[in-house]
Each structure stands twice: as structure tokens, then as C-alpha cells.
Enzyme design. Sequence first.
Site, mmCIF file in Angstrom:
data_model
loop_
_atom_site.group_PDB
_atom_site.id
_atom_site.type_symbol
_atom_site.label_atom_id
_atom_site.label_comp_id
_atom_site.label_asym_id
_atom_site.label_seq_id
_atom_site.Cartn_x
_atom_site.Cartn_y
_atom_site.Cartn_z
ATOM 1 N N ASP A 47 50.197 26.755 12.307
ATOM 2 C CA ASP A 47 49.211 25.702 12.529
ATOM 3 C C ASP A 47 47.811 26.303 12.635
ATOM 4 O O ASP A 47 47.651 27.375 13.218
ATOM 5 C CB ASP A 47 49.548 24.971 13.843
ATOM 6 N N HIS A 74 45.733 24.803 14.399
ATOM 7 C CA HIS A 74 45.391 24.367 15.753
ATOM 8 C C HIS A 74 46.470 24.824 16.729
ATOM 9 O O HIS A 74 47.571 25.200 16.315
ATOM 10 C CB HIS A 74 45.287 22.834 15.786
ATOM 11 N N GLU A 114 52.002 16.842 8.361
ATOM 12 C CA GLU A 114 50.563 16.614 8.148
ATOM 13 C C GLU A 114 50.152 16.586 6.672
ATOM 14 O O GLU A 114 48.981 16.768 6.355
ATOM 15 C CB GLU A 114 49.709 17.624 8.943
ATOM 16 N N ASP A 130 52.870 23.151 9.957
ATOM 17 C CA ASP A 130 51.760 22.224 9.729
ATOM 18 C C ASP A 130 51.017 22.715 8.490
ATOM 19 O O ASP A 130 50.547 23.855 8.446
ATOM 20 C CB ASP A 130 50.841 22.246 10.967
ATOM 21 N N ASP A 153 48.235 22.359 7.521
ATOM 22 C CA ASP A 153 46.843 22.783 7.699
ATOM 23 C C ASP A 153 46.702 24.266 8.067
ATOM 24 O O ASP A 153 45.596 24.788 8.156
ATOM 25 C CB ASP A 153 46.079 21.868 8.662
ATOM 26 N N HIS A 158 49.081 14.074 18.524
ATOM 27 C CA HIS A 158 49.568 15.221 17.727
ATOM 28 C C HIS A 158 48.999 16.565 18.212
ATOM 29 O O HIS A 158 49.592 17.602 17.926
ATOM 30 C CB HIS A 158 49.350 15.014 16.216
ATOM 31 N N ASP A 175 47.676 22.775 19.195
ATOM 32 C CA ASP A 175 48.473 21.613 19.607
ATOM 33 C C ASP A 175 48.930 21.766 21.061
ATOM 34 O O ASP A 175 50.044 21.391 21.425
ATOM 35 C CB ASP A 175 49.668 21.383 18.665
ATOM 36 N N HIS A 182 51.945 15.737 13.393
ATOM 37 C CA HIS A 182 52.717 16.760 14.093
ATOM 38 C C HIS A 182 53.382 16.252 15.378
ATOM 39 O O HIS A 182 54.194 16.968 15.975
ATOM 40 C CB HIS A 182 51.831 17.983 14.388
HETATM 41 MN MN LIG Z 1 49.647 20.714 14.164
#
Ligand SMILES: [Mn+2]
Length: 297
Positions: free
Chosen positions: A120, A122, A269, A224, A226, A137, A124, A97
Site C-alpha cells: 500500500d 498508505h 482499489e 492495494d 496504489d 478504508h 491504513d 480497502h
Molecule cells: Mn489501502
Amino acid sequence: VHISLIGIPMDLGADRRGVDMGPSAIRYADLTEKLQALGHDVDNLDSIPVAEPETREPGDPRLKYLAQIVPAIKALADRVEERLAAGSLPIVLGGDHSIALGSISGAARARGKIGVIWFDAHGDFNTSETSPSGNIHGMILAALCGYGDPRLVHAAGAGPQLDASRVVIVGARDIDTGEREVLRQAGAHVRTMSDIDRLGIGAVTHEAIALATSGTEYLHVSFDMDVVDPTEAPGVGTPVPGGITYREAHLAMELVAESGKLGSLDLVEVNPILDRESRTAHLATELALSALGKRIF
Ligand SMILES: [Mn+2]
């Protein structure tokens, strides 16, 4: 629409190899042909060169591979800015990312005020001080909003590139303690999995589009993989249980397409080493198609 596919085989921002093969895996899932079948013109551009980690020292453990990441980000920002100026819609294939620092800086340089939806698991939103890993990232959205090491904040032109009031993180379920404070201070919007459970992905995405495009017509989507549940997107570097479903991911992208505001897109990712039967690469391709107007009927 004229589309430019730009690969960037970057894995220096993450802590494991494999994600550098993401661009090839997504291209191999017939992204070009399928976009053309939707009626788009597609330019398949050469990938942005990235140093290989085996040939480099990570440097400062709080900002691993900073010296190698910055030039690749600059090159990507230049490419995205140039493609937008030519009237094309860039789709950037990662890579980890960290590449979004390049794509978003390029878009901001070309278009000024822009809004971002950051799908995402997360946030980030770490800085080199709050990051538990030192992996860049996880610091990228913070850097885009002006937080963190100045070498990242200004990596591809004078930062900050984004106004946090037009940044919406969607699907978050793993935010570090220090990161939470930076996020609060910046004032970026966060819509967690809990919000999606309560309100539905449709309402959350509608609101995210409205927030991101307040005062601008330009929307960048940074996706992303994920954010999707690991049962449906197993090929990602940092899987977190409890993500959005296959259908929720498609609905979100369909609503992005309907808004008519999508200016550029990142798909990041994808890690083919961890993937099962290329499921995650195929899903990335399908989501790009939904974002670019594909309908079931
Ligand atoms: Mn990310």
C-alpha cells in the site's frame, strides 16, 4: 490449487465512486480463464451485496457509512471462512480497502494466527480520531490490530484479529501525522519506498514474508493497487507518485508464490473510471497470476 473468486463492489469506505466497479473490471480482464490456464480450479462466486451511497446517509463524519460497511464486512468474513474451511484459496476482488477487514477476519477465524503483508502507498492505520477524512478504508489495518472504534475492531468477530508483530506494510509513502503515532504504538512493521530504493524489492519482500509468517504458516496478502506507481496503475482512487514499478510488483508476487505460504489474497482499489485502457485492472489480474505461480519461463 482450488481458488474461490469473491467480488465485493464496495466504495463506501472511500470518498469517490468507481471503485465499486473494480470486481467486474478485474473479472473482465479474464482472471478466471488465466487462472485455469495455470492449472487451478476456479469457482467464480456471486459478489457480496453492498448498499449504494446515493441511497444512504454517511452518518458520523468521522466514520462515514459505518452502518452500511459493517454488514458487508461480516458477510465477506463468513464467505472467506467458509471457503477456507472447504480447502479453497480465496481471492477477494475489491472494492475499496475496507473489504480487507472482512477477508482477514474470515481468515483469522478459520486459521487462528495469521500473518499479513499489506502492499500500500498508505498505512491504513488511522483511527476515527486521527483520520483527516473520516473514510473507513484508511482505518482498516489499525482496526484489525485492535486500534480505533470498537464497532470496527469487532466488526466480524471478537477483535483484534491480528498481532501487529506479524503485520508488514510494504511500499508506504504517504502516512498521516496522527496515524504515524498509532502505527508506532502498535508496533506493526513498515517498509517504505525509501527502504525499497535502498535494499531492493526482493530483499524487502523476503524479509516481509519472514516477519509475517513468524509463528504461523499462513500468509494473507492484501494488495492495494496504489502501491504501484500511478504511471503504471493510473486507475486508483488515491494515487501517490513514487510507487513500485511494474516489474517490482511482479517480483514481489513471485516471491510470495515461492514461499508456498499464501492462504488468501485481496486485490483492491481498482477504479475503472480513472483507469486508462483497463491497464490497472489488467495489472491486477497479472499480479494475481504471479502470486499463484505464473513464471515467465
Ligand atoms: Mn489501502
